[in-house]
Design an enzyme around this catalytic site. Sequence first.
Site, PDB file in Angstrom:
ATOM      1  CG  ASN A   1      -1.726   1.212   1.428  1.00 37.12           C
ATOM      2  OD1 ASN A   1      -1.805   2.045   0.525  1.00 37.12           O
ATOM      3  ND2 ASN A   1      -2.350   1.350   2.594  1.00 37.12           N
TER       4      ASN A   1
ATOM      5  CE  LYS B   1      -0.128   3.209   4.689  1.00 37.25           C
ATOM      6  NZ  LYS B   1       0.002   3.261   6.133  1.00 37.25           N
TER       7      LYS B   1
ATOM      8  CG  HIS C   1      -5.814   1.805   5.091  1.00 37.96           C
ATOM      9  ND1 HIS C   1      -5.378   2.768   5.964  1.00 37.96           N
ATOM     10  CD2 HIS C   1      -4.811   0.907   4.970  1.00 37.96           C
ATOM     11  CE1 HIS C   1      -4.137   2.468   6.341  1.00 37.96           C
ATOM     12  NE2 HIS C   1      -3.771   1.338   5.749  1.00 37.96           N
TER      13      HIS C   1
ATOM     14  CD  GLU D   1      -2.852   5.399   6.754  1.00 36.39           C
ATOM     15  OE1 GLU D   1      -2.823   5.466   5.507  1.00 36.39           O
ATOM     16  OE2 GLU D   1      -1.940   4.888   7.433  1.00 36.39           O
TER      17      GLU D   1
ATOM     18  CD  GLU E   1      -3.571  -2.647   7.182  1.00 36.77           C
ATOM     19  OE1 GLU E   1      -2.462  -2.887   6.741  1.00 36.77           O
ATOM     20  OE2 GLU E   1      -4.195  -1.603   6.953  1.00 36.77           O
TER      21      GLU E   1
ATOM     22  N   GLY F   1       2.433   2.177  10.657  1.00 36.64           N
ATOM     23  CA  GLY F   1       3.366   3.295  10.531  1.00 36.64           C
ATOM     24  C   GLY F   1       4.071   3.660  11.820  1.00 36.64           C
TER      25      GLY F   1
ATOM     26  CB  SER G   1       5.152  -1.946  11.875  1.00 36.16           C
ATOM     27  OG  SER G   1       4.759  -0.624  12.168  1.00 36.16           O
TER      28      SER G   1
END
Length: 257
Positions: free
Chosen positions: A13, A15, A99, A101, A171, A177, A217
């Site tokens: 991904n 991003k 996701h 985010e 996730e 991150g 991560s």
Amino acid sequence: MTRQTRRRVIAGNWKMYKTQAEARALVSALAPLVAQAAHCDVVVAPPFTAIVAAVEAARGSSIAVSGQDLFWEKEGAFTGEVSAAMLVDAGCRYVIIGHSERRQFFGEIDDSVHKKTKAALVAGLIPIVCVGETLQERESGATEAVLDRQFRGGLAGLTPGEFSRILVAYEPVWAIGTGRVATPEQAAAAHGFLRELAASVFSAELASALRILYGGSVKPDNIAGLMAQEGLDGALVGGASLDAKSFAAIVNCPTRK
Ligand code: PGA
């Protein structure tokens, strides 16, 4: 639950990283490095503007391209949005949906995840549907309740045939991150919970065939420990997918026996 052989999937991904030229360079560098990875499906998810460049660079390789999101309507006055058919037209075979985010910063909710998943399936895309708890939710003991709500809200309305075509990504938000990867045991517990949930909402057979990816991560030095867990069928990789060598090292992690 009878165990089915599930083919591994490693998805990157990207991003909001990579121009068209950078996407071309990354995919061109990646292709020879993953050419021998017959044991797994390799996917990259560039930003919308770099999808076509990535698709062109991936031609002749086994690398498939994914969108990072979509809107569920076919077309219309929806400024800023992209439809499932547009992703297919650009050369995508997958799309990431829900996701964290998107959930945190852009108002994604379980109902929109559901509509997007349906639309992706109608267009023939393979949805990678993301679920996962925040640190606060984990620490307050709400992990399973959150996964249950996100799974049912996003996926329970699918037909069995539709469900058989999706991928789920677990996730944990606190691992994304942050460099703080879930331990293989923490990931395996969540994957086991999701697979049980899939069995109770759909069927034992569909649950056993469902591929559940871990994300948060994932790096070349922790992938082997994660993939050694029975219920982990691959990874959704953010930061480490932006570099051809590190993403290839994750793809090329040997399969468990
Ligand atoms: P990360 O991102 O690997 O950089 O933690 C994972 C993701 O958000 O899919």
